[in-house]
Design an enzyme around this catalytic site. Structure first.
Site, PDB file in Angstrom:
ATOM      1  N   GLY A   1       0.834  -1.200   0.000  1.00 45.38           N
ATOM      2  CA  GLY A   1       0.000   0.000   0.000  1.00 45.38           C
ATOM      3  C   GLY A   1       0.862   1.240   0.000  1.00 45.38           C
TER       4      GLY A   1
ATOM      5  CB  CYS B   1       5.246  -4.175   0.179  1.00 46.98           C
ATOM      6  SG  CYS B   1       6.069  -2.608  -0.170  1.00 46.98           S
ATOM      7  CE1 TYR B   2       1.258   1.267   5.483  1.00 44.25           C
ATOM      8  CE2 TYR B   2      -0.386  -0.475   5.586  1.00 44.25           C
ATOM      9  CZ  TYR B   2       0.096   0.744   6.017  1.00 44.25           C
ATOM     10  OH  TYR B   2      -0.584   1.437   6.991  1.00 44.25           O
TER      11      TYR B   2
ATOM     12  CG  HIS C   1       5.725  -5.921  -4.416  1.00 43.60           C
ATOM     13  ND1 HIS C   1       4.462  -5.722  -3.927  1.00 43.60           N
ATOM     14  CD2 HIS C   1       6.435  -4.811  -4.100  1.00 43.60           C
ATOM     15  CE1 HIS C   1       4.391  -4.533  -3.339  1.00 43.60           C
ATOM     16  NE2 HIS C   1       5.576  -3.962  -3.433  1.00 43.60           N
TER      17      HIS C   1
ATOM     18  CD  GLU D   1       2.596  -8.558  -5.111  1.00 46.25           C
ATOM     19  OE1 GLU D   1       3.483  -9.251  -4.571  1.00 46.25           O
ATOM     20  OE2 GLU D   1       2.292  -7.423  -4.711  1.00 46.25           O
TER      21      GLU D   1
ATOM     22  CG  ASP E   1     -17.859  -9.857 -19.748  1.00 50.96           C
ATOM     23  OD1 ASP E   1     -17.086 -10.763 -20.092  1.00 50.96           O
ATOM     24  OD2 ASP E   1     -17.501  -8.688 -19.544  1.00 50.96           O
TER      25      ASP E   1
ATOM     26  CE  LYS F   1     -13.987  -9.907 -21.568  1.00 47.21           C
ATOM     27  NZ  LYS F   1     -15.140  -9.003 -21.478  1.00 47.21           N
TER      28      LYS F   1
HETATM   29  P1  XMP Z   1     -10.231   0.603 -19.550  1.00 46.20           P
HETATM   30  O1  XMP Z   1     -10.661   1.604 -20.560  1.00 46.20           O
HETATM   31  O2  XMP Z   1     -10.759   0.894 -18.174  1.00 46.20           O
HETATM   32  O3  XMP Z   1     -10.901  -0.754 -19.994  1.00 46.20           O
HETATM   33  O4  XMP Z   1      -8.742   0.368 -19.549  1.00 46.20           O
HETATM   34  C1  XMP Z   1     -10.565  -2.013 -19.477  1.00 46.20           C
HETATM   35  C2  XMP Z   1     -11.440  -3.027 -20.167  1.00 46.20           C
HETATM   36  O5  XMP Z   1     -12.798  -2.853 -19.749  1.00 46.20           O
HETATM   37  C3  XMP Z   1     -13.630  -2.545 -20.855  1.00 46.20           C
HETATM   38  N1  XMP Z   1     -14.569  -1.514 -20.373  1.00 46.20           N
HETATM   39  C4  XMP Z   1     -15.846  -1.751 -20.007  1.00 46.20           C
HETATM   40  N2  XMP Z   1     -16.578  -2.882 -20.024  1.00 46.20           N
HETATM   41  N3  XMP Z   1     -18.453  -1.687 -19.159  1.00 46.20           N
HETATM   42  C5  XMP Z   1     -17.892  -2.831 -19.630  1.00 46.20           C
HETATM   43  O6  XMP Z   1     -18.595  -3.845 -19.693  1.00 46.20           O
HETATM   44  C6  XMP Z   1     -17.774  -0.519 -19.099  1.00 46.20           C
HETATM   45  O7  XMP Z   1     -18.305   0.501 -18.686  1.00 46.20           O
HETATM   46  C7  XMP Z   1     -16.406  -0.563 -19.561  1.00 46.20           C
HETATM   47  N4  XMP Z   1     -15.434   0.396 -19.644  1.00 46.20           N
HETATM   48  C8  XMP Z   1     -14.318  -0.222 -20.157  1.00 46.20           C
HETATM   49  C9  XMP Z   1     -12.716  -2.064 -21.957  1.00 46.20           C
HETATM   50  O8  XMP Z   1     -13.255  -2.279 -23.241  1.00 46.20           O
HETATM   51  C10 XMP Z   1     -11.472  -2.890 -21.686  1.00 46.20           C
HETATM   52  O9  XMP Z   1     -11.580  -4.188 -22.212  1.00 46.20           O
END
Ligand code: XMP
Length: 513
Positions: free
Chosen positions: A55, A82-83, A170, A172, A228, A369
């Site tokens: 942290g 770490c922290y 770290h 991880e 999803d 994911k």
């Molecule tokens: P960012 O832009 O935050 O995106 O780096 C990371 C991953 O998340 C997806 N993304 C979303 N998916 N609702 C979703 O279901 C959202 O509001 C949203 N915003 C970003 C983005 O496409 C990437 O894969």
């Protein structure tokens, strides 16, 4: 049946999720909770071991996140990182001060000569990632030093009798050679935890959990066409059969041909789909809105409104299924409940209005994911579907910088279709997490034929990632880039310049808004 987790207490490190990932990869169930979680709640989880994350704070600063000393008396194995090690030392009666030399970067680690069980699979001299400004200057009673680096005399400590350990480095991250093996050794051999987490087990548990939560009622689900929500739908359909109803909201923010392709795919999966045409509602509400957070909130709200309306029209449905993933949950909530760590309001979490007419069913809330993809395969989804690139809930609205109009959507749809087509026909596809076009609210001068043009700029984004939490730029072949640029400028009215985004995440994000 609820699983006992390895509990990771989050003290605010950017790397906390990496710890959870590494442990899941060992097929051991882990959960992250904020460090401020009350003792009773931690006890109720019945954890198998505690890991205290790193942290940004200093233990001696007022307001630094604290560790409840009772946690060290639960008889659980503990590893502070770490922290996490410093707060362990501080809480158990040791002393932590600002180090004379701050230590950042990879250092060789020397285990102490005390036959500590920690180092059985961790060779002396292993490079470890250090990143700290504070150091332990006196060990707590009952603890001994277990290792050092050239600048940190106490780079690890242990109280073997109590099973409490700390490492300043770290484990991880990949920069620490043998870090994963170290964590595995700690959990499997020192804590005696066996594998307890598989996707098949997850599937069975959640089918049962959905049946329990929904009882004899009905469940509706917002399908977006992405992996999803589709996996969510398959899971819910398996649990509830005809009491599950999939809707698809056409919000007008879709990519080219998305709806027709989705219909075909879902048909073949045996999921009946109802399409609700809400294009006008979304575009009306988005008119003139340029702020990314406002857009996200508006879209989240509009989704819920449409569903509320549709659900009412059909009867008294109280349950709504959503494909919320673990990173959505973590990135939308700051570790300490404050607003500072909110990076984006994901439309399916932060965008929800406070008083919602639905109880949420979120069976993927604990998954990353890549785990959702594996679960999709487990549920019989074809490979072509599973390996689709993620598409964010707010759709093209967060790829059109500035306000969203039908005309701009049309321009982006055409440009994006060209990017997809070219990448999908190339060997790059398998290496990429996402590849898409972004429309910038910037006009630049060009020349076409003999005439001056003054039109928009499109950016191409192509990234590699494992879970969307971090991303590397994937440099497309110059010939492909040239072809994409040529095709877009020649065939998409309104764009006369194409640029390539070379920013990794962090410090940038994958989506531009
Ligand atoms: P960012 O832009 O935050 O995106 O780096 C990371 C991953 O998340 C997806 N993304 C979303 N998916 N609702 C979703 O279901 C959202 O509001 C949203 N915003 C970003 C983005 O496409 C990437 O894969």
């Amino acid at each position: 049946m609820t699983l006992s987790p390895v509990l990771i207490l989050d003290f605010g490190s950017q790397l906390t999720q990496n710890i959870a990932r590494r442990i899941r990869e060992m097929e051991i169930y882990s959960e992250i909770l904020p460090a401020s979680t009350p003792l009773g709640e931690i006890r109720r989880k019945n954890p198998l071991a505690l890991i205290l994350s790193g942290g940004p704070a200093s233990v001696y600063e007022p307001g630094a996140p604290a560790l409840d000393p009772a946690l060290l008396e639960m008889g659980l194995p503990v590893l502070g990182i770490c922290y996490g090690m410093q707060i362990l030392a501080h809480t158990a009666g040791g002393k932590v001060e600002r180090a004379k030399v701050r230590e950042y970067g990879v250092q060789p680690f020397s285990p102490a000569n005390n036959a500590s069980p920690l180092w059985q699979v961790f060779p002396a001299g292993s490079p470890v990632l250090m990143s700290h400004g504070d150091t332990i200057i006196s060990l707590p009673p009952g603890f001994s030093a277990a290792g050092q680096t050239p600048t940190t005399p106490v780079a690890a400590m242990e109280n073997r009798k109590k099973g409490i350990y700390g490492v300043q480095f770290h484990p991880e991250v990949t920069q620490t050679t043998g870090g994963v093996e170290f964590l595995r050794h700690f959990l499997r051999d020192i804590c005696g935890i066996s594998k307890n987490w598989t996707l098949k087990g997850y599937l069975d548990r959640h089918v049962e959990a959905i049946q329990t939560q929904v009882g004899s009622e009905h469940l509706i689900c917002a399908l977006s066409g992405g992996i999803d929500s589709t996996v969510t739908a398959l899971l819910c359909h398996r649990a509830l059969k005809s009491r599950f109803h999939a809707f698809f909201v056409d919000n007008g923010l879709l990519r080219k041909n998305e709806l027709s392709e989705l219909r075909g795919d879902l048909d073949s999966l045996g999921i009946p789909l109802e399409v609700i045409d809400a294009r006008t509602l979304f575009l009306d509400r988005l008119r003139g809105v340029a702020d990314p957070e406002k857009k996200r909130k508006i879209i989240g709200r509009a989704f819920i409104d449409v569903f509320g309306r549709e659900a009412k029209r059909r009867g008294d449905y109280r349950f709504l299924a959503q494909g919320t993933l673990y990173p959505d949950v973590i990135e939308s909530v700051s570790s300490f409940g404050g607003p500072s760590a909110v990076i984006k309001s994901h439309h399916n979490v932060g965008g929800l209005p406070k008083r919602m007419p639905f109880a949420l069913v979120e069976p993927l809330r604990e998954l990353f994911k890549d785990e959702v993809r594996r679960l999709g395969r487990e549920l019989g989804l074809p490979d072509r579907f599973v390996s689709r690139q993620p598409f964010p809930g707010p759709g093209l609205a967060i790829r059109i910088l500035g306000s969203v109009t039908e005309e701009r959507l049309e321009i982006l749809r055409e440009a994006d279709a060209i990017v997809r087509e070219e990448v999908e026909a190339s060997p790059h596809r398998s290496a990429l997490w996402q590849y898409f076009a972004v429309l910038l609210p910037v006009k630049s001068v060009g020349v076409m034929g003999d005439a001056r043009t003054y039109e928009n700029v499109a950016a191409i984004r192509a990234v590699q990632s494992v879970d969307g939490m971090t991303a590397d730029v994937h440099f497309l072949d110059p010939a492909i880039l040239a072809r994409i640029s040529h095709r877009i400028i020649a065939t998409v009215p309104g764009i006369n310049r194409v640029v390539f985004d070379i920013s990794p995440k962090p410090p940038s994000t994958i989506e531009w808004e």
